[in-house]
Motif scaffolding. Structure first.
Motif, PDB file in Angstrom:
ATOM      1  N   VAL A 269       0.850  -1.191   0.000  1.00  0.00           N
ATOM      2  CA  VAL A 269       0.000   0.000   0.000  1.00  0.00           C
ATOM      3  C   VAL A 269       0.883   1.236   0.000  1.00  0.00           C
ATOM      4  O   VAL A 269       1.666   1.459   0.934  1.00  0.00           O
ATOM      5  N   LEU A 270       0.755   2.054  -1.045  1.00  0.00           N
ATOM      6  CA  LEU A 270       1.576   3.254  -1.177  1.00  0.00           C
ATOM      7  C   LEU A 270       0.709   4.477  -1.427  1.00  0.00           C
ATOM      8  O   LEU A 270      -0.328   4.389  -2.098  1.00  0.00           O
ATOM      9  N   ASP A 271       1.137   5.609  -0.893  1.00  0.00           N
ATOM     10  CA  ASP A 271       0.538   6.877  -1.256  1.00  0.00           C
ATOM     11  C   ASP A 271       1.061   7.275  -2.633  1.00  0.00           C
ATOM     12  O   ASP A 271       2.197   6.937  -2.987  1.00  0.00           O
ATOM     13  N   PRO A 272       0.265   8.006  -3.431  1.00  0.00           N
ATOM     14  CA  PRO A 272       0.730   8.382  -4.777  1.00  0.00           C
ATOM     15  C   PRO A 272       2.073   9.099  -4.801  1.00  0.00           C
ATOM     16  O   PRO A 272       2.861   8.900  -5.736  1.00  0.00           O
ATOM     17  N   VAL A 273       2.375   9.922  -3.791  1.00  0.00           N
ATOM     18  CA  VAL A 273       3.645  10.650  -3.834  1.00  0.00           C
ATOM     19  C   VAL A 273       4.831   9.712  -3.656  1.00  0.00           C
ATOM     20  O   VAL A 273       5.955  10.064  -4.024  1.00  0.00           O
ATOM     21  N   GLU A 274       4.588   8.542  -3.109  1.00  0.00           N
ATOM     22  CA  GLU A 274       5.682   7.587  -2.931  1.00  0.00           C
ATOM     23  C   GLU A 274       6.082   6.937  -4.247  1.00  0.00           C
ATOM     24  O   GLU A 274       7.128   6.297  -4.323  1.00  0.00           O
ATOM     25  N   GLU A 275       5.268   7.081  -5.252  1.00  0.00           N
ATOM     26  CA  GLU A 275       5.626   6.636  -6.589  1.00  0.00           C
ATOM     27  C   GLU A 275       6.215   7.789  -7.402  1.00  0.00           C
ATOM     28  O   GLU A 275       7.216   7.635  -8.087  1.00  0.00           O
ATOM     29  N   SER A 276       5.590   8.955  -7.316  1.00  0.00           N
ATOM     30  CA  SER A 276       5.964  10.055  -8.206  1.00  0.00           C
ATOM     31  C   SER A 276       7.084  10.934  -7.670  1.00  0.00           C
ATOM     32  O   SER A 276       7.760  11.620  -8.447  1.00  0.00           O
ATOM     33  N   PHE A 277       7.278  10.967  -6.354  1.00  0.00           N
ATOM     34  CA  PHE A 277       8.285  11.818  -5.728  1.00  0.00           C
ATOM     35  C   PHE A 277       8.229  13.223  -6.344  1.00  0.00           C
ATOM     36  O   PHE A 277       9.152  13.658  -7.039  1.00  0.00           O
ATOM     37  N   PRO A 278       7.143  13.968  -6.085  1.00  0.00           N
ATOM     38  CA  PRO A 278       6.935  15.253  -6.760  1.00  0.00           C
ATOM     39  C   PRO A 278       7.651  16.432  -6.117  1.00  0.00           C
ATOM     40  O   PRO A 278       7.380  17.575  -6.471  1.00  0.00           O
ATOM     41  N   PHE A 279       8.560  16.195  -5.204  1.00  0.00           N
ATOM     42  CA  PHE A 279       9.187  17.261  -4.438  1.00  0.00           C
ATOM     43  C   PHE A 279      10.229  18.006  -5.271  1.00  0.00           C
ATOM     44  O   PHE A 279      10.908  17.416  -6.118  1.00  0.00           O
ATOM     45  N   SER A 280      10.347  19.283  -5.006  1.00  0.00           N
ATOM     46  CA  SER A 280      11.346  20.102  -5.703  1.00  0.00           C
ATOM     47  C   SER A 280      11.799  21.225  -4.776  1.00  0.00           C
ATOM     48  O   SER A 280      11.124  21.561  -3.796  1.00  0.00           O
ATOM     49  N   GLY A 281      12.935  21.783  -5.100  1.00  0.00           N
ATOM     50  CA  GLY A 281      13.469  22.871  -4.288  1.00  0.00           C
ATOM     51  C   GLY A 281      13.918  22.390  -2.914  1.00  0.00           C
ATOM     52  O   GLY A 281      14.179  21.197  -2.696  1.00  0.00           O
ATOM     53  N   ARG A 282      13.973  23.303  -1.989  1.00  0.00           N
ATOM     54  CA  ARG A 282      14.412  22.959  -0.628  1.00  0.00           C
ATOM     55  C   ARG A 282      13.292  22.181   0.065  1.00  0.00           C
ATOM     56  O   ARG A 282      12.179  22.685   0.225  1.00  0.00           O
TER      57      ARG A 282
END
Length: 318
Positions: free
Chosen positions: A226-239
């Motif tokens: 079971v994964l949250d969507p951000v754990e697949e896409s890694f949408p983080f940017s910047g600091r």
């Protein structure tokens, strides 16, 4: 941090915050402590999910006549009185049930990872990973109870055939102590099935060691990642500051988008390693994202468990 090589630390992205929003972490802790309050609503949701797939779930109980004797075991409150073996019970004034071999072959152990990292929800999903895992567990308990299977929670509840299994399991979970990601495999025996629902992002060697122990016992497992969507896409940017909810370890990246490719590669390698061991053991493995309906993994589990419990443990993976 050594990339995603150590997944307990890599779970920091589960609680990632941006632009100084570090105060979100106390809310994650509060959500993790709200299990008892959430269970009644989750039980209702689980019932709805179970009803969605119930039409295709056919009873699997077989008549006991002609089956081989397996063992005597103590009678458990809530079981049908007709299952008591009165002759054996009369020997020492305790109630016993005569188990037959087919009953042992239809024991299903259920487990949901309730560790702190599961108490996470990003803006891309409407539910915590923990809550989705619990809904799947309770819905499956409800379905299995309707067909007379023996259901247990390793280390928490012995396997028993009980039409009210979902309610009893929910009550037991509301009093759980320190949650563990993986169940203790010592109670898992041959002729049983294990359904493990969690993010499976613990250190890889720890997860694979658990899988090998269960496989060596002769049991069969069905793993739901079971994964949250951000754990697949890694949408983080910047600091971006990442926080591991398991250890409290913090890591700050000045340019988080530079990690995206390496993260995706390591996550894929981690998942492939688990999938490969599961396949070689003849187990099933599926990935579920919390922005998708809970009925989707339930239908998949329905199909795989139906084949196993109707056809026995022979055969390859599903």
């Amino acid at each position: 941090m050594n990339g995603l090589a150590r997944f307990r630390a890599s779970r920091a992205q589960h609680a990632a915050t941006r632009d100084g929003e570090g105060e979100a972490w106390p809310r994650v802790v509060a959500e993790a402590r709200s299990l008892a309050d959430a269970l009644p609503d989750l039980l209702v949701e689980a019932r709805q999910v179970a009803m969605t797939v119930n039409a295709g779930w056919h009873g699997r109980r077989r008549s006991g006549s002609g089956e081989n004797f397996w063992q005597f075991r103590p009678f458990i409150a809530g079981e049908p009185v007709m299952r008591i073996d009165w002759r054996r019970s009369a020997r020492d004034n305790h109630l016993y049930v005569r188990e037959r071999e087919w009953e042992a072959a239809h024991t299903v152990w259920l487990w949901a990872d309730l560790s702190p990292s599961m108490a996470f929800r990003s803006d891309l999903s409407s539910t915590l990973k923990r809550d989705r895992a619990l809904v799947l567990l309770l819905a499956l308990a409800d379905l299995l109870a309707e067909t007379g299977e023996r259901i247990g929670i390793p280390g928490l509840r012995r396997p028993v055939a009980d039409r009210h299994a979902a309610e009893r399991i929910a009550a037991a979970l509301s009093h759980i102590g320190t949650p563990e990601s993986l169940p203790d495999p010592r109670d898992i025996r041959r002729f049983s099935d294990v359904v493990l629902i969690g993010d499976l992002l613990d250190p890889l060697d720890q997860t694979l060691d658990w899988m090998r122990k269960v496989a060596a016992s002769g049991a069969r497992a069905h793993l739901v990642m079971v994964l949250d969507p951000v754990e697949e896409s890694f949408p983080f940017s910047g600091r971006t500051e990442f926080l591991d909810p398991e250890t409290g370890f913090r890591l700050t990246s000045g340019k988080a988008e530079a990690w995206r490719t390496a993260y995706a590669d390591r996550l894929a390698a981690h998942r492939d390693a688990i999938s490969d061991v599961a396949r070689r053991a003849g187990w099933s493995f599926l990935v579920h994202h919390t922005d998708r309906p809970a009925a989707e993994p339930m239908l998949a589990l329905h199909s795989r468990l139906s084949g196993v419990l109707l056809g026995g443990h022979a055969g390859g993976g599903r």
